[in-house]
Design a protein around this motif. Structure first.
Motif, PDB file in Angstrom:
ATOM      1  N   ALA A 231       0.837  -1.207   0.000  1.00 28.05           N
ATOM      2  CA  ALA A 231       0.000   0.000   0.000  1.00 28.05           C
ATOM      3  C   ALA A 231       0.867   1.252   0.000  1.00 28.05           C
ATOM      4  CB  ALA A 231      -0.930  -0.006   1.216  1.00 28.05           C
ATOM      5  N   ASP A 232       1.979   1.210   0.741  1.00 29.53           N
ATOM      6  CA  ASP A 232       2.905   2.354   0.762  1.00 29.53           C
ATOM      7  C   ASP A 232       3.462   2.603  -0.633  1.00 29.53           C
ATOM      8  OD1 ASP A 232       2.554   2.564   3.495  1.00 29.53           O
ATOM      9  OD2 ASP A 232       4.396   1.484   3.987  1.00 29.53           O
ATOM     10  N   LEU A 233       3.904   1.548  -1.288  1.00 31.33           N
ATOM     11  CA  LEU A 233       4.484   1.681  -2.628  1.00 31.33           C
ATOM     12  C   LEU A 233       3.461   2.202  -3.623  1.00 31.33           C
ATOM     13  CD1 LEU A 233       6.644  -1.568  -2.741  1.00 31.33           C
ATOM     14  CD2 LEU A 233       7.495   0.789  -2.776  1.00 31.33           C
ATOM     15  N   THR A 234       2.242   1.717  -3.509  1.00 34.86           N
ATOM     16  CA  THR A 234       1.182   2.188  -4.405  1.00 34.86           C
ATOM     17  C   THR A 234       0.941   3.676  -4.216  1.00 34.86           C
ATOM     18  OG1 THR A 234       0.100   0.016  -4.397  1.00 34.86           O
ATOM     19  CG2 THR A 234      -1.247   1.925  -5.017  1.00 34.86           C
ATOM     20  N   PHE A 235       0.886   4.112  -2.962  1.00 33.10           N
ATOM     21  CA  PHE A 235       0.678   5.533  -2.666  1.00 33.10           C
ATOM     22  C   PHE A 235       1.822   6.382  -3.207  1.00 33.10           C
ATOM     23  CE2 PHE A 235       1.728   9.079   0.188  1.00 33.10           C
ATOM     24  CZ  PHE A 235       0.595   9.862   0.027  1.00 33.10           C
ATOM     25  N   LEU A 236       3.056   5.974  -2.935  1.00 35.44           N
ATOM     26  CA  LEU A 236       4.218   6.757  -3.352  1.00 35.44           C
ATOM     27  C   LEU A 236       4.329   6.841  -4.872  1.00 35.44           C
ATOM     28  CD1 LEU A 236       6.771   5.416  -0.733  1.00 35.44           C
ATOM     29  CD2 LEU A 236       5.924   7.757  -0.870  1.00 35.44           C
ATOM     30  N   LYS A 237       4.051   5.717  -5.551  1.00 34.53           N
ATOM     31  CA  LYS A 237       4.122   5.727  -7.005  1.00 34.53           C
ATOM     32  C   LYS A 237       3.012   6.585  -7.611  1.00 34.53           C
ATOM     33  CE  LYS A 237       6.392   1.232  -7.486  1.00 34.53           C
ATOM     34  NZ  LYS A 237       6.248  -0.177  -7.935  1.00 34.53           N
ATOM     35  N   ALA A 238       1.829   6.516  -7.008  1.00 33.22           N
ATOM     36  CA  ALA A 238       0.710   7.324  -7.503  1.00 33.22           C
ATOM     37  C   ALA A 238       0.989   8.803  -7.342  1.00 33.22           C
ATOM     38  CB  ALA A 238      -0.572   6.932  -6.767  1.00 33.22           C
ATOM     39  N   GLU A 239       1.683   9.140  -6.262  1.00 34.57           N
ATOM     40  CA  GLU A 239       2.020  10.543  -6.003  1.00 34.57           C
ATOM     41  C   GLU A 239       3.318  10.957  -6.699  1.00 34.57           C
ATOM     42  OE1 GLU A 239       0.211  12.759  -4.034  1.00 34.57           O
ATOM     43  OE2 GLU A 239      -1.350  11.210  -4.030  1.00 34.57           O
ATOM     44  N   VAL A 240       3.936  10.024  -7.403  1.00 32.80           N
ATOM     45  CA  VAL A 240       5.220  10.248  -8.082  1.00 32.80           C
ATOM     46  C   VAL A 240       6.235  10.811  -7.081  1.00 32.80           C
ATOM     47  CG1 VAL A 240       6.312  11.105 -10.196  1.00 32.80           C
ATOM     48  CG2 VAL A 240       3.832  10.905 -10.095  1.00 32.80           C
ATOM     49  N   LEU A 241       6.345  10.136  -5.947  1.00 34.88           N
ATOM     50  CA  LEU A 241       7.218  10.605  -4.885  1.00 34.88           C
ATOM     51  C   LEU A 241       8.474   9.765  -4.724  1.00 34.88           C
ATOM     52  CD1 LEU A 241       4.515  11.312  -2.144  1.00 34.88           C
ATOM     53  CD2 LEU A 241       5.869  13.025  -3.373  1.00 34.88           C
ATOM     54  N   TYR A 242       8.384   8.491  -5.091  1.00 35.22           N
ATOM     55  CA  TYR A 242       9.498   7.605  -4.777  1.00 35.22           C
ATOM     56  C   TYR A 242       9.480   6.405  -5.707  1.00 35.22           C
ATOM     57  CZ  TYR A 242      12.359   4.277  -2.064  1.00 35.22           C
ATOM     58  OH  TYR A 242      13.302   3.374  -1.650  1.00 35.22           O
ATOM     59  N   ASP A 243      10.655   6.055  -6.215  1.00 33.82           N
ATOM     60  CA  ASP A 243      10.818   4.864  -7.028  1.00 33.82           C
ATOM     61  C   ASP A 243      11.892   3.998  -6.379  1.00 33.82           C
ATOM     62  OD1 ASP A 243      11.266   2.886  -8.862  1.00 33.82           O
ATOM     63  OD2 ASP A 243      11.495   4.212 -10.585  1.00 33.82           O
ATOM     64  N   PRO A 244      11.519   2.852  -5.812  1.00 35.12           N
ATOM     65  CA  PRO A 244      12.512   2.024  -5.112  1.00 35.12           C
ATOM     66  C   PRO A 244      13.566   1.456  -6.028  1.00 35.12           C
ATOM     67  CG  PRO A 244      10.434   0.850  -5.355  1.00 35.12           C
ATOM     68  CD  PRO A 244      10.180   2.270  -5.784  1.00 35.12           C
ATOM     69  N   ASN A 245      13.352   1.532  -7.341  1.00 32.99           N
ATOM     70  CA  ASN A 245      14.336   1.006  -8.286  1.00 32.99           C
ATOM     71  C   ASN A 245      15.443   2.011  -8.595  1.00 32.99           C
ATOM     72  OD1 ASN A 245      12.976  -1.501  -8.653  1.00 32.99           O
ATOM     73  ND2 ASN A 245      11.498  -0.431  -9.969  1.00 32.99           N
ATOM     74  N   LYS A 246      15.248   3.244  -8.096  1.00 37.63           N
ATOM     75  CA  LYS A 246      16.256   4.296  -8.322  1.00 37.63           C
ATOM     76  C   LYS A 246      16.963   4.589  -7.004  1.00 37.63           C
ATOM     77  CE  LYS A 246      13.929   6.688 -12.129  1.00 37.63           C
ATOM     78  NZ  LYS A 246      13.393   7.977 -12.589  1.00 37.63           N
ATOM     79  N   LYS A 247      18.269   4.626  -7.030  1.00 37.67           N
ATOM     80  CA  LYS A 247      19.036   4.919  -5.830  1.00 37.67           C
ATOM     81  C   LYS A 247      19.034   6.406  -5.507  1.00 37.67           C
ATOM     82  CE  LYS A 247      22.159   0.965  -6.091  1.00 37.67           C
ATOM     83  NZ  LYS A 247      23.571   0.523  -6.150  1.00 37.67           N
ATOM     84  N   GLU A 248      18.893   7.223  -6.533  1.00 36.29           N
ATOM     85  CA  GLU A 248      18.881   8.673  -6.313  1.00 36.29           C
ATOM     86  C   GLU A 248      17.553   9.218  -6.783  1.00 36.29           C
ATOM     87  OE1 GLU A 248      22.157  10.514  -8.150  1.00 36.29           O
ATOM     88  OE2 GLU A 248      23.688   9.408  -7.033  1.00 36.29           O
ATOM     89  N   GLN A 249      16.968  10.067  -5.940  1.00 37.11           N
ATOM     90  CA  GLN A 249      15.671  10.659  -6.285  1.00 37.11           C
ATOM     91  C   GLN A 249      15.893  12.106  -6.739  1.00 37.11           C
ATOM     92  OE1 GLN A 249      12.998   8.676  -6.176  1.00 37.11           O
ATOM     93  NE2 GLN A 249      14.493   7.104  -5.682  1.00 37.11           N
TER      94      GLN A 249
END
Length: 249
Positions: A231-249
């Protein structure tokens, strides 16, 4: 808990120990704090605690003898204290380390001055070397105050509400969510409706998502180690806040 601070300027700590949470914790008997001048422990005929480094170089070093003797004097009987050296070369101080130190019976913190320390202090006297940040201060006193404050507030009974320490930023692994108080409308700036709804499940969900949002925006590195749910990942991706596949944001 017993907290001892070895310093050349013990008077610096009177304001900290005589105010706010630390003062209350002392009065409740939760902690005993002493700031001790380690100069009287010097066996040098003129009371020196520093000397020139072998091999030359700029500045003076704190000598081993005064600090070894001062620590031996302060060690409580039957207790193995954590002896902390405040130093820029130490490990970065974190909330996790504060929580660990709060479990100890005695902390002894050494506040340095001058250019540095005789290396034998690091190798044979201290148990921990800690830095409170990547910058240089005149001495270790400010760092010792920061560590003392962060540890004492974690002691059971130190805060008016022990739950406050549990939900602080960093304690949960996320930055803390936004807070609001009365009035609900201040100059046209209003409190989010969900906080006024009385629906506790929705409020908790909103708070958690706002913690995720704030952490992703300000400290995305923390999310790399936080156990994100689906659910956290879904929220973050929907908000375009965080991509766990990227080391740098």
């Amino acid at each position: 808990m017993k907290i001892d601070i070895l310093t050349l300027f013990p008077e610096m700590f009177s304001g900290v120990t005589g105010s706010s949470i630390i003062k209350n914790a002392i009065e409740k008997g939760l902690v005993n704090v002493d700031a001790t001048d380690f100069r009287p422990f010097s066996t040098h005929r003129q009371g020196h605690v520093d000397d020139y480094p072998y091999g030359g170089g700029a500045g003076m070093l704190l000598m081993a003898q005064p600090l070894f003797d001062a620590v031996a004097h302060l060690k409580a009987e039957g207790v193995k204290p954590r002896v902390i050296l405040l130093d820029p070369a130490g490990v970065p101080y974190t909330q996790k380390l504060a929580e660990e130190l709060a479990q100890e019976e005695q902390l002894i913190m050494i506040c340095g001055h001058y250019e540095g320390y005789d290396e034998r202090i690091r190798e044979h006297l201290v148990t921990d070397e800690i830095s409170i940040g990547d910058y240089i201060l005149t001495g270790g006193e400010v760092g010792a105050m920061a560590i003392m404050d962060s540890v004492v507030r974690l002691l059971p009974g130190a805060l008016g509400n022990d739950q406050s320490a549990v939900t602080d930023s960093f304690s949960t692994g996320l930055l803390e969510h936004p807070h609001y108080t009365r009035p609900a409308d201040f100059r046209g700036l209003t409190v989010p409706d969900v906080l006024m709804s009385g629906h506790h499940a929705n409020i908790e969900r909103w708070r958690h998502e706002e913690s995720l949002r704030r952490t992703a925006s300000r400290r995305p590195d923390m999310l790399d180690v936080y156990p994100l749910s689906d659910a956290d990942l879904t929220f973050l991706k929907a908000e375009v806040l965080y991509d766990p596949n990227k080391k740098e944001q």
